[in-house]
Write an enzyme that holds these catalytic residues in place. Structure first.
Site, PDB file in Angstrom:
ATOM      1  N   ASP A  97      -0.555   2.960  -2.696  1.00 30.01           N
ATOM      2  CA  ASP A  97       0.217   4.208  -2.756  1.00 30.01           C
ATOM      3  C   ASP A  97       1.121   4.224  -3.981  1.00 30.01           C
ATOM      4  O   ASP A  97       2.301   4.541  -3.914  1.00 30.01           O
ATOM      5  CB  ASP A  97       1.043   4.372  -1.468  1.00 30.01           C
ATOM      6  CG  ASP A  97       1.474   5.827  -1.264  1.00 30.01           C
ATOM      7  OD1 ASP A  97       0.877   6.712  -1.914  1.00 30.01           O
ATOM      8  OD2 ASP A  97       2.399   6.071  -0.472  1.00 30.01           O
ATOM      9  N   VAL A 152      16.523   6.909   3.810  1.00 35.54           N
ATOM     10  CA  VAL A 152      17.027   5.761   3.046  1.00 35.54           C
ATOM     11  C   VAL A 152      18.510   6.014   2.741  1.00 35.54           C
ATOM     12  O   VAL A 152      18.874   7.102   2.292  1.00 35.54           O
ATOM     13  CB  VAL A 152      16.248   5.585   1.724  1.00 35.54           C
ATOM     14  CG1 VAL A 152      16.754   4.378   0.960  1.00 35.54           C
ATOM     15  CG2 VAL A 152      14.759   5.441   1.992  1.00 35.54           C
ATOM     16  N   GLY A 187      11.113   7.486   7.337  1.00 36.99           N
ATOM     17  CA  GLY A 187      12.488   7.709   7.762  1.00 36.99           C
ATOM     18  C   GLY A 187      13.427   7.767   6.570  1.00 36.99           C
ATOM     19  O   GLY A 187      12.994   7.685   5.414  1.00 36.99           O
ATOM     20  N   GLY A 245       8.299   8.927   4.214  1.00 40.56           N
ATOM     21  CA  GLY A 245       7.458   9.298   5.342  1.00 40.56           C
ATOM     22  C   GLY A 245       7.829   8.543   6.602  1.00 40.56           C
ATOM     23  O   GLY A 245       7.534   8.966   7.710  1.00 40.56           O
ATOM     24  N   GLY A 264      17.687   9.739   0.447  1.00 34.79           N
ATOM     25  CA  GLY A 264      16.507  10.596   0.561  1.00 34.79           C
ATOM     26  C   GLY A 264      15.732  10.217   1.806  1.00 34.79           C
ATOM     27  O   GLY A 264      16.196   9.451   2.632  1.00 34.79           O
TER      28      GLY A 264
HETATM   29  O1  ACK Z   1      14.170   9.801  -5.706  1.00 37.60           O
HETATM   30  P1  ACK Z   1      15.245   9.157  -4.937  1.00 37.60           P
HETATM   31  O2  ACK Z   1      16.644   9.429  -5.249  1.00 37.60           O
HETATM   32  O3  ACK Z   1      14.987   7.572  -4.839  1.00 37.60           O
HETATM   33  O4  ACK Z   1      14.974   9.434  -3.373  1.00 37.60           O
HETATM   34  C1  ACK Z   1      14.195   8.441  -2.804  1.00 37.60           C
HETATM   35  C2  ACK Z   1      14.684   8.167  -1.405  1.00 37.60           C
HETATM   36  O5  ACK Z   1      15.420   6.946  -1.423  1.00 37.60           O
HETATM   37  C3  ACK Z   1      13.569   8.061  -0.358  1.00 37.60           C
HETATM   38  O6  ACK Z   1      12.667   7.062  -0.731  1.00 37.60           O
HETATM   39  C4  ACK Z   1      15.581   6.515  -2.746  1.00 37.60           C
HETATM   40  N1  ACK Z   1      15.471   5.053  -2.740  1.00 37.60           N
HETATM   41  C5  ACK Z   1      14.558   4.310  -2.057  1.00 37.60           C
HETATM   42  N2  ACK Z   1      14.793   2.996  -2.254  1.00 37.60           N
HETATM   43  C6  ACK Z   1      15.876   2.919  -3.084  1.00 37.60           C
HETATM   44  C7  ACK Z   1      16.575   1.829  -3.673  1.00 37.60           C
HETATM   45  N3  ACK Z   1      16.209   0.555  -3.439  1.00 37.60           N
HETATM   46  N4  ACK Z   1      17.642   2.111  -4.465  1.00 37.60           N
HETATM   47  C8  ACK Z   1      17.981   3.401  -4.728  1.00 37.60           C
HETATM   48  N5  ACK Z   1      17.349   4.479  -4.198  1.00 37.60           N
HETATM   49  C9  ACK Z   1      16.307   4.223  -3.395  1.00 37.60           C
HETATM   50  C10 ACK Z   1      14.487   7.172  -3.580  1.00 37.60           C
END
Ligand code: ACK
Length: 820
Positions: A626, A515, A513, A511, A508
């Site tokens: 946040d 992931v 960048g 804000g 995903g």
């Molecule tokens: O809702 P999601 O699938 O879970 O989409 C967001 C996206 O990255 C942007 O923040 C996912 N995400 C963030 N950190 C992690 C993590 N440590 N493990 C799995 N998904 C993550 C988050």
């Protein structure tokens, strides 16, 4: 068209003994073909020539069509200028010129050929209409003074040449009809382009529309699957000083096939199915997402069967990652490491199954073997790639590219060819030494490599230490004086783990960048938060997060495994949370997963514990600022972990409250005093927690939804109004069903309402919250919450906001330790 005056036509006609048109395959000066007076039929009965009207048109044209197949016109003489209204005539003049006249004896079309003494025009059984001396060999193309095959319209028939006669500069190409009723030249032309190493193209007007590619000895490079038709078609491509041309012959003479440039820009090969009396589409191009011109830009590779289709070549990365992530590959890719020609350390990586790049500015040397080609490319500092020019039999000839590689694709069928792309040693991986064949070279290479490896190892250790320092410098907190001991990951390891930030691994976008999911060392799942290079705000948050998260350890906080700061990249590496964010579970109604009450309660309590740790139990007092559903990640057992410390602040000593001019956070979760006056404290986090708790219980979003239209109530106002009326049970998310204990739910809602009280001092601390959630004791009665009306600042589309608060209401002098 030869210019012929009306007088000269009358003269030529006068010299012609006019007799009624009849069948047969030949026209002689005394034997014209009048419209309505019959047609010519080739000797074997395959083709027919005569006047016709296409589609709904009343215009008359001289054309050739299959004698036994209705409505398949393969050639039109006067495609630009029909006979209108009156019946026309086709005749061969005494000098061998073919002429079409209207009834007014005006020439509307004519052929041009050297004068003949005793000419005849004959329709041959391959569909070619030829002019030759009577008595010459009709099988010998050299005896043809003129032939329709030299002036194709939209159809290529077996034996017809497509391409250039370099001596006469005759260029034979296929141009689509304007419409089914109008054979005039349309928008699309299939032609051989002579720039660089010649290629087949479809042009739309003058613009290149599709690249069929260069001839590789078997097929055009961008139509590699045509290889599987070679048992039916004998394809000939000639490049010499006389001509550059393509033709084909059918291996089975009874087969009927044609290649057509159609009006919508498709080049289509049809074969005739006798039993069904129908044309079958054998292949066509353009056919897929990779068939536009260079959809993945310079050094990008298009995979027709992949989605997203664009990948960077090994050793390259997207030039514009944000557009690339939005699946616009047109900017292509740039090298990760510049070539190092002078020191001779460059090497090649092989791209198998390639539809080789555009050869418009490539050079070909037919005298070189593939081995010599490689050496030549290495010696030329501008050479970017090479490939075999002829892959039939033992490979021969050498194509070299000296520019970026454009319009490159890969076929999964294995019918493409190998492309050798030049890379700097750093980007080669395991392929760097593969060209060292001779023993002497191998030994010297081994020695050199040993020295190099030792050197590199020393360099790496030094660099690592240096980088570690950098990371410490980035994350060093002046206020606490604590150094971080955060593992530093190598960029190559992260690239490897995420498959070069493949879009398939993208989890995903935050804000700051994207992931990405990754697998470290092939086994440990990680999440990589890649800081967008363009975001200055992101850089500050990155530093903050490195510093804070590295120091925090709690089962309800996401664990930071390390960071990566290299080559302009800044990344945070986290433990991977298989159940993603709470946001998706609560609000994404497309997800058919509901959370039962026990899971919801565990999540609420887990978040409360995590927040308590931040506020009270960790080494520093940390205000998250946040807290929201999308910042709560769920592990495989649905345990919640608070994430995203980019906005968090550390309070030193006895500080309990601070004021900022830069309000960061998310509307809907922000406490009134923070949103309005920029005052934040542990109690502003408590407010956010209260909103989150009520969202978890109700399954409803606080922000952006009006739950009571008359009084514009948001979720908080709506819950309060029900609560006052003793209808708290109506708040419960319907999907919880009967899995809940109503008493527990009502207790939770009460705690939630207490957390969202207007005044900070009326809200409980997190330690009280944890106790209240886990005991049966009596709870205080909540008052009306703050922000009950859905009149928050307008939606921005992005959930996290950042605005200036000019208020200076808080005159407390607090030391705010910036997370740096
Ligand atoms: O809702 P999601 O699938 O879970 O989409 C967001 C996206 O990255 C942007 O923040 C996912 N995400 C963030 N950190 C992690 C993590 N440590 N493990 C799995 N998904 C993550 C988050």
């Amino acid at each position: 068209m030869t210019i012929i005056t009306k007088a000269s036509i009358l003269c030529l006609l006068a010299a012609t003994v006019v007799s009624p048109s009849i069948g047969g395959d030949t026209l002689t000066p005394g034997r014209p073909l009048a419209d309505g007076g019959g047609t010519l039929i080739s000797a074997g009965g395959r083709f027919e020539l005569g006047f016709f009207s296409p589609g709904a048109s009343n215009n008359r044209y001289i054309g050739i069509w299959y004698h036994d197949i209705a409505q398949t016109v393969v050639w039109v003489a006067n495609r630009k200028r029909p006979v209108t209204g009156r019946p026309g005539t086709l005749f061969i003049a005494t000098n061998g010129t073919l002429i079409i006249t209207d009834d007014n004896s005006t020439a509307i079309w004519s052929s041009s050929s050297p004068p003949l003494a005793n000419p005849v025009a004959q329709l041959l059984d391959d569909g070619n209409f030829v002019v030759r001396e009577a008595g010459s060999d009709s099988e010998d193309p050299n005896s043809f003074a003129w032939q329709s095959f030299d002036f194709p319209t939209d159809t290529h028939l077996p034996g017809m040449k497509l391409g250039w006669n370099l001596t006469s500069h005759l260029n034979r190409n296929l141009t689509s009809w304007t419409s089914a009723s109008d054979p005039a030249p349309g928008n699309y032309t299939a032609a051989i382009d002579l720039h660089g190493y010649p290629q087949l193209f479809i042009f739309s007007g003058t613009r290149k529309y599709w690249r069929g590619g260069s001839w590789n000895g078997i097929v055009f490079s961008s139509v590699p699957e045509a290889i599987y038709a070679s048992d039916r078609f004998n394809i000939v491509f000639i490049i010499d000083s006389q001509e550059v041309m393509y033709t084909n012959y059918l291996r089975n003479a009874s087969m009927i096939s044609r290649l057509v440039m159609n009006q919508s820009g498709k080049l289509q090969r049809f074969v005739w199915i006798e039993e069904r009396s129908s044309w079958n589409l054998f292949w066509f191009r353009p056919k897929d997402q990779c068939d536009s011109m260079s959809p993945c830009g310079p050094n990008g590779v298009c995979y027709p069967s992949d989605w997203p289709m664009c990948h960077c070549l090994k050793g390259f990365r997207p030039k514009d990652p944000s557009n690339w992530d939005l699946r616009d590959g047109s900017d292509g890719c740039v090298r990760k490491t510049a070539l190092d020609c002078r020191n001779g350390t460059d090497g090649f990586v092989t791209l198998n199954g390639a539809m080789i790049p555009d050869t418009s500015s490539s050079v070909v040397d037919w005298s070189l073997s593939l081995e010599q080609c490689r050496a030549r490319c290495l010696r030329n500092c501008s050479c970017t790639a090479y490939a075999s020019a002829n892959i039939s039999g033992s490979e021969s000839g050498c194509i070299m590219w000296t520019t970026d590689l454009t319009d490159l694709g890969v076929v999964s069928s294995g019918s493409g060819q190998d492309l050798y792309v030049r890379l700097a040693a750093a980007d080669l991986g395991s392929e760097s030494g593969d060209s060292r064949r001779s023993r002497v070279v191998v030994i010297s290479v081994v020695i050199a490599m040993t020295i190099l490896v030792l050197g590199c190892a020393a360099c790496c250790v030094w660099k690592r230490k240096k980088r570690r320092k950098n990371c410490l410098a980035e994350g060093h907190n002046e206020g606490t004086g604590q150094d971080l001991d955060l593992p530093l990951f190598d960029l190559a390891a992260i690239i490897d783990a995420t498959d070069d930030f493949s879009i398939h691994n993208k989890l995903g976008e935050g804000g700051y960048g994207p992931v990405f999911k990754g697998k470290l060392g092939g086994e440990q799942d990680i999440a990589v938060k890649r800081l967008s290079k363009t975001s200055m705000q992101g850089l500050e948050e990155f530093k903050n997060e490195v510093m804070l998260t590295a120091k925090l350890q709690h089962r309800n906080l996401v664990r930071l495994l390390g960071c990566c700061i290299q080559a302009g990249e800044r990344m945070l590496i986290y433990e991977y949370m298989p159940n993603r964010s709470l946001d998706a579970f609560l609000f994404d109604k497309s997800e058919d997963i509901s959370l039962d009450w026990q899971t919801r309660r565990n999540i609420i309590v887990g978040i409360a514990r995590g927040l308590l740790y931040l506020h009270q139990d960790s080494r520093f007092r940390i205000i998250h600022r946040d807290l929201k559903a999308s910042n709560i990640l769920l592990d495989k057992d649905m345990n919640p972990k608070i994430s995203d410390f980019g906005m968090a602040r550390v309070f030193g000593g006895d500080e309990t409250e601070a004021n900022t001019r830069r309000v960061v956070g998310t509307y809907g979760y922000m406490s009134p005093e923070y949103a309005m006056d920029g005052i934040f404290s542990v109690k502003s986090d408590v407010f956010s927690f209260g909103v989150l708790l009520l969202e978890i219980v109700s399954g409803k979003k606080n922000r952006g939804v009006i739950y009571h239209s008359a009084s514009h109530l948001n979720l908080l106002g709506y819950i309060w109004s029900l609560w006052k009326e003793g209808k708290g049970s109506e708040l419960v998310d319907g999907s919880i069903g009967h899995s809940c204990s109503l008493a527990e739910v009502l207790r939770c809602i009460t705690v939630g309402l207490l957390c969202v009280q207007e005044r900070p001092e009326d809200r409980p601390t997190m330690s009280s919250v944890v106790i209240m959630l886990n005991s049966d004791g009596e709870l205080p009665q909540p008052q009306q919450p703050g922000f009950v009306v859905a009149r928050a600042p307008p939606e921005t589309g992005s959930s996290t906001t950042n605005h200036d608060s000019s208020s200076t209401r808080n005159s407390l002098s607090v030391t705010l330790l910036e997370g740096r």
